[in-house]
Design a protein around this motif. Structure first.
Motif, PDB file in Angstrom:
ATOM      1  N   GLY A 103       0.562  -1.220  -0.003  1.00 13.19           N
ATOM      2  CA  GLY A 103       0.298  -0.230   0.139  1.00 13.19           C
ATOM      3  C   GLY A 103       0.749   1.286   0.074  1.00 13.19           C
ATOM      4  O   GLY A 103       0.072   2.435   0.475  1.00 13.19           O
ATOM      5  N   TRP A 104       2.054   1.177  -0.268  1.00 16.76           N
ATOM      6  CA  TRP A 104       3.083   2.326  -0.202  1.00 16.76           C
ATOM      7  C   TRP A 104       2.478   3.544  -1.124  1.00 16.76           C
ATOM      8  O   TRP A 104       2.516   4.680  -0.801  1.00 16.76           O
ATOM      9  CB  TRP A 104       4.687   2.036  -0.795  1.00 16.76           C
ATOM     10  N   SER A 105       1.887   3.209  -2.321  1.00 14.96           N
ATOM     11  CA  SER A 105       1.586   4.149  -3.124  1.00 14.96           C
ATOM     12  C   SER A 105       0.407   5.248  -2.633  1.00 14.96           C
ATOM     13  O   SER A 105       0.137   5.989  -3.126  1.00 14.96           O
ATOM     14  CB  SER A 105       1.136   3.731  -4.507  1.00 14.96           C
ATOM     15  N   SER A 106      -0.402   4.506  -2.001  1.00 15.74           N
ATOM     16  CA  SER A 106      -1.788   5.194  -1.675  1.00 15.74           C
ATOM     17  C   SER A 106      -1.371   5.988  -0.041  1.00 15.74           C
ATOM     18  O   SER A 106      -2.148   6.593   0.338  1.00 15.74           O
ATOM     19  CB  SER A 106      -2.839   3.932  -0.904  1.00 15.74           C
ATOM     20  N   LEU A 107      -0.178   5.971   0.383  1.00 17.51           N
ATOM     21  CA  LEU A 107       0.348   6.692   1.603  1.00 17.51           C
ATOM     22  C   LEU A 107       0.938   8.210   1.111  1.00 17.51           C
ATOM     23  O   LEU A 107       1.980   8.215   0.782  1.00 17.51           O
ATOM     24  CB  LEU A 107       1.304   5.854   2.476  1.00 17.51           C
ATOM     25  N   GLY A 108       0.157   9.220   1.492  1.00 17.71           N
ATOM     26  CA  GLY A 108       0.707  10.296   1.074  1.00 17.71           C
ATOM     27  C   GLY A 108       0.916  11.133   2.450  1.00 17.71           C
ATOM     28  O   GLY A 108       1.401  10.546   3.529  1.00 17.71           O
ATOM     29  N   LEU A 109       1.143  12.215   2.126  1.00 19.54           N
ATOM     30  CA  LEU A 109       1.692  13.299   3.166  1.00 19.54           C
ATOM     31  C   LEU A 109       0.890  13.417   4.506  1.00 19.54           C
ATOM     32  O   LEU A 109       1.217  13.099   5.633  1.00 19.54           O
ATOM     33  CB  LEU A 109       2.095  14.793   2.720  1.00 19.54           C
ATOM     34  N   LYS A 110      -0.200  13.508   4.283  1.00 14.59           N
ATOM     35  CA  LYS A 110      -1.472  13.347   5.303  1.00 14.59           C
ATOM     36  C   LYS A 110      -1.338  12.049   6.118  1.00 14.59           C
ATOM     37  O   LYS A 110      -1.386  12.165   7.428  1.00 14.59           O
ATOM     38  CB  LYS A 110      -2.875  13.600   4.726  1.00 14.59           C
ATOM     39  N   SER A 111      -1.308  11.058   5.392  1.00 13.18           N
ATOM     40  CA  SER A 111      -1.134   9.707   6.190  1.00 13.18           C
ATOM     41  C   SER A 111       0.207   9.661   7.043  1.00 13.18           C
ATOM     42  O   SER A 111       0.068   9.279   8.238  1.00 13.18           O
ATOM     43  CB  SER A 111      -0.933   8.589   5.200  1.00 13.18           C
ATOM     44  N   ALA A 112       1.339  10.253   6.540  1.00  9.79           N
ATOM     45  CA  ALA A 112       2.382  10.288   7.240  1.00  9.79           C
ATOM     46  C   ALA A 112       2.563  11.123   8.797  1.00  9.79           C
ATOM     47  O   ALA A 112       3.106  10.669   9.599  1.00  9.79           O
ATOM     48  CB  ALA A 112       3.554  10.700   6.406  1.00  9.79           C
ATOM     49  N   ILE A 113       1.792  12.443   8.472  1.00 10.51           N
ATOM     50  CA  ILE A 113       1.632  13.236   9.583  1.00 10.51           C
ATOM     51  C   ILE A 113       0.761  12.496  10.627  1.00 10.51           C
ATOM     52  O   ILE A 113       1.008  12.425  11.722  1.00 10.51           O
ATOM     53  CB  ILE A 113       0.801  14.235   9.035  1.00 10.51           C
TER      54      ILE A 113
END
Length: 278
Positions: free
Chosen positions: A55-65
């Motif tokens: 699922g790496w491609s679906s993880l954006g900046l908001k997910s990281a935060i």
């Protein structure tokens, strides 16, 4: 509330009360949470790597935060919880922590996530905090850290609920990344005191290992339940763990009043049954 979600939360409550009992037993270990966090990180690394790769491609900046936020909140949670267990009785700290958290997360879910007010859920919130919290004022430090722990519970419940319901992050990843962050931060202090590692680990390895398995198991079940039911319902039902917590503290830790504590906590069951039927 769907029966499947209710069953998930009941199992989670059993896991949660058990690992908290283990944490109380070993509360005076300086590195208990680091031991358990590292053990968990190693045990579940293959699954986490597989999920990240998938699922790496679906993880954006908001997910990281949000994943960093959960790491910070879970670090604060375990630190305040252990401070409470060092300062007060299990049957003081545990119900205060568990009663404060759902009260805040319930109203937070209504205000921030636009969920609907439930009279049944409100009844559970009142039965899981209030009177028992007032009666347990024999240890002010324990009460303070219990309430502080409850505040962190409310915060991470909302953050993690948003992560799984809105951002659609895997519940397993939410729990694992939060634990990994905690392990990394605690490693700094652990490295400075590494001389005492061996003796301390061999003394508390059973508790640390139990916490390493039961903590993620219980919380992942809760996160899956949050995908099936409103957070304002899931949060209070989790407090069924107080029944077991009251029994563990009174029966096995010599804190007394077994019948009174268990009977008082059992009032929560009536509210839970009403919520499920409603």
């Amino acid at each position: 509330m769907p029966l499947s979600a209710l069953l998930l939360v009941v199992l989670a409550a059993l896991a949660h009360s058990t690992w908290n009992f283990l944490a109380k037993q070993a509360a005076h270990s300086k590195h208990l949470i680091w031991f358990s966090s590292v053990t968990e990180a190693l045990l579940f690394a293959p699954i986490a790597i597989w999920l990240l790769n998938k699922g790496w491609s679906s993880l954006g900046l908001k997910s990281a935060i949000f994943l960093i936020a959960t790491g910070i909140l879970h670090l604060l949670y375990t630190e305040s919880l252990l401070r409470g267990y060092r300062a007060g009785d299990f049957s003081v700290v545990y119900p205060i922590a568990r009663g404060t958290g759902p009260l805040l997360s319930f109203f937070g879910a209504i205000l921030l996530l636009h969920e609907h007010l439930s009279i049944l859920a409100t009844g559970i919130l009142l039965s899981s905090g209030g009177l028992s919290a007032i009666r347990l004022r024999s240890n002010h430090a324990g009460l303070f850290w219990g309430a502080a722990t409850g505040c962190t519970i409310a915060c991470y419940t909302l953050v993690d609920g948003y992560s799984v319901k809105i951002l659609l992050i895997s519940p397993f990843l939410v729990e694992y990344m939060g634990n990994l962050f905690r392990a990394a931060v605690l490693s700094i202090a652990a490295h400075r005191q590494r001389a005492s590692f061996s003796a301390e680990y061999f003394k508390y390895w059973k508790q640390a290992s139990g916490i390493a398995v039961l903590t993620p198991a219980g919380y992942i079940l809760v996160l899956f339940a949050m995908k099936l039911a409103p957070i304002s319902h899931v949060a209070p039902v989790r407090e069924m763990s107080m029944i077991l917590g009251a029994y563990f503290g009174a029966r096995f830790l010599g804190e007394g009043h077994v019948v009174r504590r268990v009977f008082g906590s059992a009032l929560i069951v009536a509210g839970v049954a009403g919520l499920a039927l409603g």
